[in-house]
Design a protein around this motif. Structure first.
Motif, PDB file in Angstrom:
ATOM      1  N   TYR A 206      26.098  -4.195 -21.896  1.00 22.80           N
ATOM      2  CA  TYR A 206      24.801  -4.420 -22.515  1.00 22.80           C
ATOM      3  C   TYR A 206      24.008  -3.119 -22.530  1.00 22.80           C
ATOM      4  N   TYR A 207      23.004  -3.084 -23.388  1.00 20.35           N
ATOM      5  CA  TYR A 207      22.083  -1.946 -23.346  1.00 20.35           C
ATOM      6  C   TYR A 207      21.415  -1.897 -21.973  1.00 20.35           C
ATOM      7  N   PRO A 208      21.207  -0.705 -21.425  1.00 20.42           N
ATOM      8  CA  PRO A 208      20.522  -0.611 -20.130  1.00 20.42           C
ATOM      9  C   PRO A 208      19.022  -0.846 -20.294  1.00 20.42           C
TER      10      PRO A 208
ATOM     11  N   ILE B 175      21.111   0.185 -12.372  1.00 20.67           N
ATOM     12  CA  ILE B 175      21.680  -1.058 -12.875  1.00 20.67           C
ATOM     13  C   ILE B 175      23.170  -0.864 -13.090  1.00 20.67           C
ATOM     14  N   ASP B 176      23.968  -1.805 -12.622  1.00 21.26           N
ATOM     15  CA  ASP B 176      25.384  -1.781 -12.983  1.00 21.26           C
ATOM     16  C   ASP B 176      25.771  -3.156 -13.536  1.00 21.26           C
ATOM     17  N   THR B 177      26.978  -3.251 -14.037  1.00 21.35           N
ATOM     18  CA  THR B 177      27.476  -4.494 -14.618  1.00 21.35           C
ATOM     19  C   THR B 177      28.597  -5.031 -13.752  1.00 21.35           C
TER      20      THR B 177
ATOM     21  N   CYS C 262      32.477  -9.139  -8.463  1.00 19.26           N
ATOM     22  CA  CYS C 262      33.473  -8.067  -8.451  1.00 19.26           C
ATOM     23  C   CYS C 262      33.310  -7.202  -9.690  1.00 19.26           C
ATOM     24  N   THR C 263      34.159  -6.190  -9.829  1.00 16.95           N
ATOM     25  CA  THR C 263      34.130  -5.306 -10.987  1.00 16.95           C
ATOM     26  C   THR C 263      35.344  -5.560 -11.865  1.00 16.95           C
ATOM     27  N   GLU C 264      35.313  -4.968 -13.049  1.00 19.06           N
ATOM     28  CA  GLU C 264      36.413  -5.124 -13.998  1.00 19.06           C
ATOM     29  C   GLU C 264      37.732  -4.637 -13.405  1.00 19.06           C
ATOM     30  N   GLU C 265      37.667  -3.590 -12.567  1.00 23.44           N
ATOM     31  CA  GLU C 265      38.884  -2.974 -12.038  1.00 23.44           C
ATOM     32  C   GLU C 265      39.691  -3.904 -11.143  1.00 23.44           C
ATOM     33  N   ASN C 266      39.026  -4.807 -10.416  1.00 28.45           N
ATOM     34  CA  ASN C 266      39.781  -5.629  -9.469  1.00 28.45           C
ATOM     35  C   ASN C 266      39.754  -7.124  -9.790  1.00 28.45           C
ATOM     36  N   ILE C 267      39.307  -7.472 -10.988  1.00 29.13           N
ATOM     37  CA  ILE C 267      39.171  -8.891 -11.329  1.00 29.13           C
ATOM     38  C   ILE C 267      40.520  -9.614 -11.342  1.00 29.13           C
ATOM     39  N   ASP C 268      41.582  -8.960 -11.830  1.00 27.20           N
ATOM     40  CA  ASP C 268      42.885  -9.632 -11.935  1.00 27.20           C
ATOM     41  C   ASP C 268      43.438 -10.008 -10.561  1.00 27.20           C
ATOM     42  N   LYS C 269      43.342  -9.070  -9.615  1.00 30.30           N
ATOM     43  CA  LYS C 269      43.856  -9.344  -8.270  1.00 30.30           C
ATOM     44  C   LYS C 269      43.066 -10.468  -7.593  1.00 30.30           C
ATOM     45  N   ILE C 270      41.761 -10.465  -7.805  1.00 31.08           N
ATOM     46  CA  ILE C 270      40.926 -11.495  -7.168  1.00 31.08           C
ATOM     47  C   ILE C 270      41.188 -12.864  -7.789  1.00 31.08           C
ATOM     48  N   LEU C 271      41.404 -12.897  -9.108  1.00 28.79           N
ATOM     49  CA  LEU C 271      41.760 -14.169  -9.753  1.00 28.79           C
ATOM     50  C   LEU C 271      43.059 -14.724  -9.165  1.00 28.79           C
ATOM     51  N   ASP C 272      44.029 -13.842  -8.936  1.00 28.81           N
ATOM     52  CA  ASP C 272      45.292 -14.273  -8.329  1.00 28.81           C
ATOM     53  C   ASP C 272      45.054 -14.905  -6.962  1.00 28.81           C
ATOM     54  N   VAL C 273      44.213 -14.264  -6.152  1.00 28.71           N
ATOM     55  CA  VAL C 273      43.922 -14.786  -4.808  1.00 28.71           C
ATOM     56  C   VAL C 273      43.249 -16.156  -4.899  1.00 28.71           C
ATOM     57  N   LEU C 274      42.264 -16.286  -5.787  1.00 27.69           N
ATOM     58  CA  LEU C 274      41.557 -17.559  -5.925  1.00 27.69           C
ATOM     59  C   LEU C 274      42.506 -18.700  -6.288  1.00 27.69           C
ATOM     60  N   VAL C 275      43.372 -18.446  -7.258  1.00 34.34           N
ATOM     61  CA  VAL C 275      44.279 -19.504  -7.720  1.00 34.34           C
ATOM     62  C   VAL C 275      45.338 -19.815  -6.670  1.00 34.34           C
ATOM     63  N   MET C 276      45.954 -18.770  -6.098  1.00 35.94           N
ATOM     64  CA  MET C 276      47.054 -18.974  -5.157  1.00 35.94           C
ATOM     65  C   MET C 276      46.579 -19.590  -3.845  1.00 35.94           C
ATOM     66  N   GLU C 277      45.403 -19.201  -3.376  1.00 37.63           N
ATOM     67  CA  GLU C 277      44.936 -19.670  -2.075  1.00 37.63           C
ATOM     68  C   GLU C 277      44.276 -21.052  -2.137  1.00 37.63           C
ATOM     69  N   THR C 278      43.641 -21.393  -3.268  1.00 35.01           N
ATOM     70  CA  THR C 278      42.913 -22.669  -3.340  1.00 35.01           C
ATOM     71  C   THR C 278      43.623 -23.707  -4.197  1.00 35.01           C
TER      72      THR C 278
ATOM     73  N   SER D  78      31.865 -14.777 -15.860  1.00 34.42           N
ATOM     74  CA  SER D  78      30.686 -14.344 -16.616  1.00 34.42           C
ATOM     75  C   SER D  78      30.373 -12.898 -16.264  1.00 34.42           C
ATOM     76  N   VAL D  79      29.546 -12.284 -17.090  1.00 33.32           N
ATOM     77  CA  VAL D  79      29.155 -10.888 -16.886  1.00 33.32           C
ATOM     78  C   VAL D  79      27.667 -10.851 -16.600  1.00 33.32           C
ATOM     79  N   SER D  80      27.273 -10.014 -15.638  1.00 34.46           N
ATOM     80  CA  SER D  80      25.857  -9.939 -15.271  1.00 34.46           C
ATOM     81  C   SER D  80      25.468  -8.507 -14.961  1.00 34.46           C
ATOM     82  N   ASN D  81      24.257  -8.129 -15.373  1.00 30.75           N
ATOM     83  CA  ASN D  81      23.690  -6.868 -14.916  1.00 30.75           C
ATOM     84  C   ASN D  81      23.133  -7.060 -13.515  1.00 30.75           C
ATOM     85  N   ARG D  82      23.223  -6.013 -12.694  1.00 27.69           N
ATOM     86  CA  ARG D  82      22.787  -6.123 -11.302  1.00 27.69           C
ATOM     87  C   ARG D  82      21.865  -4.960 -10.968  1.00 27.69           C
ATOM     88  N   PHE D  83      20.702  -5.265 -10.442  1.00 26.99           N
ATOM     89  CA  PHE D  83      19.778  -4.227  -9.977  1.00 26.99           C
ATOM     90  C   PHE D  83      20.164  -3.826  -8.560  1.00 26.99           C
ATOM     91  N   ILE D  84      20.284  -2.523  -8.339  1.00 25.99           N
ATOM     92  CA  ILE D  84      20.691  -2.016  -7.025  1.00 25.99           C
ATOM     93  C   ILE D  84      19.559  -1.175  -6.448  1.00 25.99           C
TER      94      ILE D  84
END
Length: 411
Positions: A220-222, A257-259, A310-326, A334-340
């Motif tokens: 998104y636009y900052p 701000i990050d995404t 999480c970030t785009e870089e590690n989303i695939d690994k985390i999805l694997d953990v969520l599905v396999m463990e639960t 979803s995507v969200s901007n985050r104020f830091i």
């Protein structure tokens, strides 16, 4: 200042970015003078006319490059173009940062061709990119960026449209995006997307310039105050959209701000032990945070809502953990901007009860108020080592850190 490059609809080419920068305020006479100097370094090519003109693209007024050339060659070695660009930036007297940028752009183009065809970079021959317009784009954009002082500003890029359909060039016809585009964007951290345009909308030259100018893409636009907008028109016309690249210059809010990606799933048949283990595993795979909330779902079932940031870089690994463990059958993304809140990381050696410990803490400030937070793992380690309650350890460490901070402030 922050520059936002917006190729979400029309993609990007070298001439579109050059025109956008001139429309933004870059001195076109500096660009003309520089390109005229560059012309002499590429034998067999001459520029009969170069100019910028205002045109309409689907009701949008934009600046378009007018380039009339005379060439007696349709193929050149990549190194010939590279030498011409390097000699040009040297002769023009550009800064070291600008010269390095221009060379990196042509290096990216040569490297992509080398990898695609399995040949050495010295053996790369350009066909479509052999024209003097490649030199015009790279040298012209470099001059414009330096004129606007954009090498010293933050530059971000929205997702890049690459079009769809097929593309035909010297090596035949292939699906779009072609191999050169894919190779250039590979490992770049920039995001690309297809569209219903049935042809190429992002060119290799535009792509190689972009990956050397922008290190990360945003969704998104900052948060920003818009100061000026440049519209760069491409040469093609499309029925459903304006073939125009938008670039926006403005003042960014002081907020950082990050995404981030937010993953959510409901599980109603998982024990507390598994959920506890789940949190540890997800954090080990690079999540920024994990939360689990209790509630009631359909048919009155007790449920747990697992939320992961999480970030785009590690989303695939985390999805694997969520599905396999639960065993969940679906995860909402979803995507969200985050104020830091601005913070700094500190590492100090402190002594408690005659023992020395390394302590990490984050110091942060907001609207004139400062505070710090000690890493929980350090608190836990020291608490266990001294056999004292964690709250007592935190209180003792805070006093020691406050002494240290006050001492640094007065020295």
């Amino acid at each position: 200042m922050v520059l936002v490059i917006d190729p979400q609809i029309a993609g990007i080419s070298g001439d579109m970015l050059l025109c956008g920068l001139v429309d933004l305020g870059a001195d076109k006479n500096k660009i003309f003078d520089g390109i005229k100097q560059a012309e002499k370094f590429l034998t067999g090519s001459s520029i009969k006319r170069i100019d910028f003109q205002k045109i309409q693209k689907h009701g949008i007024e934009a600046l378009q490059l007018v380039l009339e050339i005379d060439e007696d060659t349709h193929e050149r070695k990549g190194l010939e173009i590279k030498n011409a660009i390097n000699n040009s930036t040297q002769a023009i007297g550009l800064s070291e940062k600008a010269k390095l940028f221009a060379e990196s752009c042509i290096n990216t183009l040569i490297s992509s061709e080398s990898k695609i065809h399995g040949i050495s970079e010295d053996s790369v021959h350009f066909h479509e990119a052999s024209s003097i317009d490649t030199l015009v784009d790279i040298v012209g954009i470099t001059i414009a960026l330096e004129d606007l002082d954009l090498f010293n500003q933050k530059i971000v890029c929205l997702p890049i449209s690459v079009g769809g359909g097929s593309v035909t060039f010297s090596h035949g016809t292939m699906s779009n995006p072609a191999s050169a585009i894919l190779e250039i964007f590979k490992n770049s951290n920039l995001t690309v997307k297809g569209s219903n345009a049935k042809e190429e909308v992002t060119t290799p030259t535009g792509a190689c310039i972009l990956v050397n100018l922008v290190k990360n893409s945003i969704d998104y636009y900052p948060l920003m105050k818009i100061d000026s907008i440049g519209y760069g028109a491409g040469q093609k016309d499309f029925e459903t959209f304006s073939n125009v690249l938008k670039i926006v210059l403005g003042s960014e809010n002081n907020f950082e701000i990050d995404t981030v990606k937010i993953l959510e799933t409901n599980v109603d048949d998982v024990s507390g032990e598994i959920l506890g283990n789940l949190i540890e595993k997800i954090m080990e795979h690079g999540a920024r945070d994990v939360s689990i909330y209790n509630g009631i779902s359909k048919k009155g079932r007790p449920t747990n809502l697992v939320t992961v940031i999480c970030t785009e870089e590690n989303i695939d690994k985390i999805l694997d953990v969520l599905v396999m463990e639960t065993g969940t059958l679906g995860v909402r993304i979803s995507v969200s901007n985050r104020f830091i809140v601005p913070r700094t990381i500190h590492d100090v050696s402190l002594t408690l009860n005659g023992q020395s410990f390394q302590v990490h803490y984050k110091q942060f400030s907001y609207k004139g108020k400062s505070d710090f937070k000690i890493e929980f793992d350090d608190l836990k380690k020291i608490s266990n080592s001294l056999n004292k309650p964690l709250k007592e350890i935190e209180s003792l460490l805070r006093k020691e850190i406050e002494k240290l901070e006050n001492s640094n402030a007065t020295s």
